[in-house]
Design a protein around this motif. Structure first.
Motif, PDB file in Angstrom:
ATOM      1  N   LEU A 102       0.821  -1.222   0.000  1.00 23.06           N
ATOM      2  CA  LEU A 102       0.000   0.000   0.000  1.00 23.06           C
ATOM      3  C   LEU A 102       0.850   1.266   0.000  1.00 23.06           C
ATOM      4  O   LEU A 102       0.496   2.272  -0.609  1.00 23.06           O
ATOM      5  CB  LEU A 102      -0.900   0.027   1.240  1.00 23.06           C
ATOM      6  CG  LEU A 102      -2.189  -0.762   1.177  1.00 23.06           C
ATOM      7  CD1 LEU A 102      -2.841  -0.794   2.561  1.00 23.06           C
ATOM      8  CD2 LEU A 102      -3.143  -0.155   0.160  1.00 23.06           C
ATOM      9  N   GLY A 103       1.988   1.194   0.702  1.00 17.60           N
ATOM     10  CA  GLY A 103       2.768   2.412   0.896  1.00 17.60           C
ATOM     11  C   GLY A 103       3.693   2.746  -0.268  1.00 17.60           C
ATOM     12  O   GLY A 103       3.994   3.916  -0.505  1.00 17.60           O
ATOM     13  N   ARG A 104       4.136   1.743  -0.991  1.00 23.82           N
ATOM     14  CA  ARG A 104       5.166   1.988  -2.006  1.00 23.82           C
ATOM     15  C   ARG A 104       4.678   2.945  -3.094  1.00 23.82           C
ATOM     16  O   ARG A 104       5.421   3.792  -3.561  1.00 23.82           O
ATOM     17  CB  ARG A 104       5.660   0.669  -2.609  1.00 23.82           C
ATOM     18  CG  ARG A 104       4.584  -0.132  -3.316  1.00 23.82           C
ATOM     19  CD  ARG A 104       5.145  -1.457  -3.832  1.00 23.82           C
ATOM     20  NE  ARG A 104       6.204  -1.224  -4.796  1.00 23.82           N
ATOM     21  CZ  ARG A 104       7.193  -2.082  -5.059  1.00 23.82           C
ATOM     22  NH1 ARG A 104       7.247  -3.236  -4.411  1.00 23.82           N
ATOM     23  NH2 ARG A 104       8.096  -1.798  -5.948  1.00 23.82           N
ATOM     24  N   ARG A 105       3.425   2.804  -3.454  1.00 21.12           N
ATOM     25  CA  ARG A 105       2.895   3.669  -4.505  1.00 21.12           C
ATOM     26  C   ARG A 105       2.696   5.089  -4.014  1.00 21.12           C
ATOM     27  O   ARG A 105       2.989   6.052  -4.707  1.00 21.12           O
ATOM     28  CB  ARG A 105       1.565   3.090  -4.999  1.00 21.12           C
ATOM     29  CG  ARG A 105       1.475   3.070  -6.489  1.00 21.12           C
ATOM     30  CD  ARG A 105       0.108   2.673  -6.952  1.00 21.12           C
ATOM     31  NE  ARG A 105      -0.195   3.377  -8.169  1.00 21.12           N
ATOM     32  CZ  ARG A 105       0.268   3.023  -9.357  1.00 21.12           C
ATOM     33  NH1 ARG A 105       1.048   1.975  -9.475  1.00 21.12           N
ATOM     34  NH2 ARG A 105      -0.045   3.719 -10.431  1.00 21.12           N
ATOM     35  N   LYS A 106       2.233   5.169  -2.774  1.00 24.27           N
ATOM     36  CA  LYS A 106       2.035   6.513  -2.196  1.00 24.27           C
ATOM     37  C   LYS A 106       3.361   7.280  -2.166  1.00 24.27           C
ATOM     38  O   LYS A 106       3.387   8.496  -2.296  1.00 24.27           O
ATOM     39  CB  LYS A 106       1.481   6.414  -0.778  1.00 24.27           C
ATOM     40  CG  LYS A 106       0.041   5.922  -0.698  1.00 24.27           C
ATOM     41  CD  LYS A 106      -0.423   5.968   0.759  1.00 24.27           C
ATOM     42  CE  LYS A 106      -1.650   5.121   1.006  1.00 24.27           C
ATOM     43  NZ  LYS A 106      -2.863   5.691   0.470  1.00 24.27           N
ATOM     44  N   LEU A 107       4.462   6.564  -1.960  1.00 26.74           N
ATOM     45  CA  LEU A 107       5.768   7.232  -1.905  1.00 26.74           C
ATOM     46  C   LEU A 107       6.399   7.370  -3.285  1.00 26.74           C
ATOM     47  O   LEU A 107       7.497   7.912  -3.423  1.00 26.74           O
ATOM     48  CB  LEU A 107       6.720   6.445  -0.987  1.00 26.74           C
ATOM     49  CG  LEU A 107       6.462   6.593   0.505  1.00 26.74           C
ATOM     50  CD1 LEU A 107       7.366   5.681   1.313  1.00 26.74           C
ATOM     51  CD2 LEU A 107       6.675   8.038   0.950  1.00 26.74           C
ATOM     52  N   GLY A 108       5.732   6.819  -4.293  1.00 30.42           N
ATOM     53  CA  GLY A 108       6.228   6.964  -5.655  1.00 30.42           C
ATOM     54  C   GLY A 108       7.375   6.033  -5.996  1.00 30.42           C
ATOM     55  O   GLY A 108       8.143   6.298  -6.935  1.00 30.42           O
ATOM     56  N   PHE A 109       7.533   4.943  -5.252  1.00 25.33           N
ATOM     57  CA  PHE A 109       8.596   3.991  -5.588  1.00 25.33           C
ATOM     58  C   PHE A 109       8.197   3.194  -6.830  1.00 25.33           C
ATOM     59  O   PHE A 109       7.020   2.882  -7.025  1.00 25.33           O
ATOM     60  CB  PHE A 109       8.852   3.025  -4.430  1.00 25.33           C
ATOM     61  CG  PHE A 109       9.486   3.669  -3.224  1.00 25.33           C
ATOM     62  CD1 PHE A 109      10.449   4.667  -3.369  1.00 25.33           C
ATOM     63  CD2 PHE A 109       9.119   3.287  -1.946  1.00 25.33           C
ATOM     64  CE1 PHE A 109      11.036   5.254  -2.260  1.00 25.33           C
ATOM     65  CE2 PHE A 109       9.697   3.874  -0.826  1.00 25.33           C
ATOM     66  CZ  PHE A 109      10.657   4.865  -0.981  1.00 25.33           C
ATOM     67  N   PRO A 110       9.188   2.844  -7.652  1.00 16.63           N
ATOM     68  CA  PRO A 110       8.875   2.080  -8.860  1.00 16.63           C
ATOM     69  C   PRO A 110       8.468   0.649  -8.509  1.00 16.63           C
ATOM     70  O   PRO A 110       8.707   0.191  -7.387  1.00 16.63           O
ATOM     71  CB  PRO A 110      10.208   2.060  -9.611  1.00 16.63           C
ATOM     72  CG  PRO A 110      11.245   2.241  -8.559  1.00 16.63           C
ATOM     73  CD  PRO A 110      10.620   3.089  -7.490  1.00 16.63           C
ATOM     74  N   SER A 111       7.863  -0.052  -9.465  1.00 14.58           N
ATOM     75  CA  SER A 111       7.562  -1.461  -9.206  1.00 14.58           C
ATOM     76  C   SER A 111       8.867  -2.244  -9.267  1.00 14.58           C
ATOM     77  O   SER A 111       9.884  -1.728  -9.719  1.00 14.58           O
ATOM     78  CB  SER A 111       6.537  -1.990 -10.194  1.00 14.58           C
ATOM     79  OG  SER A 111       6.933  -1.663 -11.493  1.00 14.58           O
ATOM     80  N   GLY A 112       8.807  -3.465  -8.803  1.00 10.94           N
ATOM     81  CA  GLY A 112      10.038  -4.269  -8.741  1.00 10.94           C
ATOM     82  C   GLY A 112      10.584  -4.257  -7.326  1.00 10.94           C
ATOM     83  O   GLY A 112      10.021  -3.616  -6.443  1.00 10.94           O
ATOM     84  N   ARG A 121      14.793  -1.627  -2.038  1.00  7.06           N
ATOM     85  CA  ARG A 121      15.850  -1.768  -1.033  1.00  7.06           C
ATOM     86  C   ARG A 121      15.185  -1.880   0.338  1.00  7.06           C
ATOM     87  O   ARG A 121      14.036  -1.491   0.512  1.00  7.06           O
ATOM     88  CB  ARG A 121      16.766  -0.542  -1.040  1.00  7.06           C
ATOM     89  CG  ARG A 121      17.589  -0.333  -2.297  1.00  7.06           C
ATOM     90  CD  ARG A 121      18.669   0.729  -2.038  1.00  7.06           C
ATOM     91  NE  ARG A 121      18.138   1.909  -1.351  1.00  7.06           N
ATOM     92  CZ  ARG A 121      17.761   3.039  -1.961  1.00  7.06           C
ATOM     93  NH1 ARG A 121      17.861   3.149  -3.275  1.00  7.06           N
ATOM     94  NH2 ARG A 121      17.288   4.058  -1.251  1.00  7.06           N
ATOM     95  N   LEU A 122      15.956  -2.353   1.324  1.00 12.51           N
ATOM     96  CA  LEU A 122      15.393  -2.508   2.668  1.00 12.51           C
ATOM     97  C   LEU A 122      14.846  -1.179   3.208  1.00 12.51           C
ATOM     98  O   LEU A 122      13.740  -1.117   3.728  1.00 12.51           O
ATOM     99  CB  LEU A 122      16.451  -3.079   3.625  1.00 12.51           C
ATOM    100  CG  LEU A 122      16.013  -3.237   5.089  1.00 12.51           C
ATOM    101  CD1 LEU A 122      14.813  -4.168   5.209  1.00 12.51           C
ATOM    102  CD2 LEU A 122      17.166  -3.757   5.939  1.00 12.51           C
ATOM    103  N   ASP A 123      15.630  -0.096   3.058  1.00  9.46           N
ATOM    104  CA  ASP A 123      15.170   1.188   3.597  1.00  9.46           C
ATOM    105  C   ASP A 123      13.905   1.663   2.881  1.00  9.46           C
ATOM    106  O   ASP A 123      13.029   2.281   3.480  1.00  9.46           O
ATOM    107  CB  ASP A 123      16.282   2.255   3.513  1.00  9.46           C
ATOM    108  CG  ASP A 123      16.764   2.472   2.093  1.00  9.46           C
ATOM    109  OD1 ASP A 123      17.165   1.487   1.449  1.00  9.46           O
ATOM    110  OD2 ASP A 123      16.723   3.617   1.602  1.00  9.46           O
ATOM    111  N   GLN A 124      13.792   1.352   1.600  1.00  7.21           N
ATOM    112  CA  GLN A 124      12.579   1.730   0.864  1.00  7.21           C
ATOM    113  C   GLN A 124      11.373   0.908   1.348  1.00  7.21           C
ATOM    114  O   GLN A 124      10.279   1.438   1.526  1.00  7.21           O
ATOM    115  CB  GLN A 124      12.777   1.507  -0.641  1.00  7.21           C
ATOM    116  CG  GLN A 124      13.764   2.483  -1.276  1.00  7.21           C
ATOM    117  CD  GLN A 124      14.014   2.148  -2.746  1.00  7.21           C
ATOM    118  OE1 GLN A 124      14.150   0.975  -3.102  1.00  7.21           O
ATOM    119  NE2 GLN A 124      14.087   3.165  -3.588  1.00  7.21           N
TER     120      GLN A 124
END
Ligand code: GLU
Length: 374
Positions: free
Chosen positions: A60-70, A73-76
């Motif tokens: 849920l959070g990765r998209r909100k933060l704008g991280f790419p798919s795939g 990293r641990l910190d991400q």
């Protein structure tokens, strides 16, 4: 609801990320969550305790933060979990709330269930929540975890919670509908309906992890089965790609059941009786002895002596006035505190110590009778 889930009195349900979060959009699948919550509400209505172990924070959070798919990293991943966990807890709270149920968020790390003091604390908190009718919604505390976050950790976390809470049923909902004799897709691979023992042949069937959005694959599910069965709980692997997934298990049975031989209490008591070396000796009077043998908790009032050094959560031996070991249990007080409250009424604990942990020196759930009188 029919079947084993319908009959269980305490049920842990693990929900994989792929079921809750739409891969393409990163949106929460609210309609599906509503249908699961409707099933949960039915279990609650007939008096069962229900605990959810919900993945989905990172998804849920990765998209909100704008991280790419795939791969992240641990910190991400940890950053994504920090953002996503809020949305996840909010979705559970809202969905349960619409059914008149209360969600309680609990973030655990696997080590919380390994270390006995933290284990006892977590267990008593969750017990209190269940007693008040709340639904604990548990996830791994991803943002502070120090090791790599691996998809599938929640399978094992759910199994640890099952064991910790002496649940009698663990439901693993993911995109896999059971254990196959060979990796799904292999010609001739068949789903097993029932497994009663985790043999090397069963482990070999688990194959390699398949990575979708959040599937831990089969290996972590077999690890979870070992923990659940060892604790006396049945476990089921079922697909959550249907509405009302708990009903679907009961009605259609497209799943694999791992069946425990024995019951939860026996397994837990085996653990207390057998696997730990008692660090102290608590001598009790005849009244306490007879109460213990009838299944009661050990209260400070019946304690005549406390020997040895031990910490809260350690195993101690309980000795009768004739010097025979009659029981073992996990003690709720450190040795010095136990000495201070020995012989006192539970109501006087606070005055003796300046604080009050619990009325029982050893709760009956943490106590097992041993010796010839058992
Ligand atoms: N704790 C992770 C999350 O909520 C999922 C780990 C798992 O699925 O095993 O995103």
């Amino acid at each position: 609801m029919k079947g084993r889930i319908g009959e269980a009195s305490r049920i842990v349900i693990k929900i994989g990320s792929a079921l809750l979060v739409e891969a393409a959009s990163g949106q929460l699948k609210n309609a599906w969550l509503e249908s699961l919550v409707a099933d949960i509400a039915q279990l609650k209505a007939r008096g069962a305790d229900v605990i959810a172990v919900s993945s989905g924070a990172i998804a849920l959070g990765r998209r909100k933060l704008g991280f790419p798919s795939g791969p992240l990293r641990l910190d991400q991943s940890q950053a994504a979990a920090a953002v996503g966990q809020i949305a996840l807890a909010d979705a559970w709270s809202a969905a349960l709330g619409r059914k008149g149920l209360m969600a309680a968020q609990i973030l655990l790390t696997l080590t919380d269930t390994e270390e006995r003091r933290r284990y006892l604390n977590a267990r008593s908190t969750i017990t209190t929540l269940l007693g008040q009718g709340a639904i604990p919604v548990i996830n791994e505390n991803d943002t502070v975890a120090t090791s790599e976050i691996r998809y599938g950790d929640n399978d094992r976390l759910a199994a640890r919670v099952t064991s910790m809470m002496t649940a009698d049923c663990l439901v693993l909902l993911s995109d896999i509908d059971g254990l196959y004799t060979a990796p799904p897709g292999t010609p001739g691979a068949k789903r097993l309906a029932q497994v009663t023992e985790i043999t090397p042949a069963i482990e070999a069937m688990a194959g390699k992890p398949v990575s979708g959005l959040g599937s831990g694959g089969m290996i972590t599910k077999i690890e979870a089965a070992k923990i659940a069965l060892g604790a006396g709980a049945d476990m089921v692997i079922a697909s959550g790609h249907v509405m009302n997934p708990l009903h679907a298990i009961a009605d259609e049975g497209h799943c694999t059941w791992f069946l425990a031989q024995g019951n939860a209490a026996t397994a837990r008591k085996r653990w207390i009786a057998g696997s730990l070396i008692p660090g102290g000796r608590i001598t009790v009077d005849a009244g306490a002895q007879s109460a213990l043998q009838k299944g009661a908790s050990l209260l400070p009032a019946g304690v005549r002596g406390v020997e040895g050094e031990f910490s809260r959560g350690d195993t101690v031996s309980i000795i009768n006035e004739q010097g025979f070991e009659i029981a073992r249990g996990l003690i709720a007080y450190d040795a010095d505190d136990a000495r201070m409250i020995a012989g006192k009424r539970s109501a006087d604990i606070e005055q003796a110590l300046g604080f009050h942990v619990r009325d029982e020196m050893i709760h009956r759930d943490d106590l097992v009778l041993v010796g010839p009188t058992a």
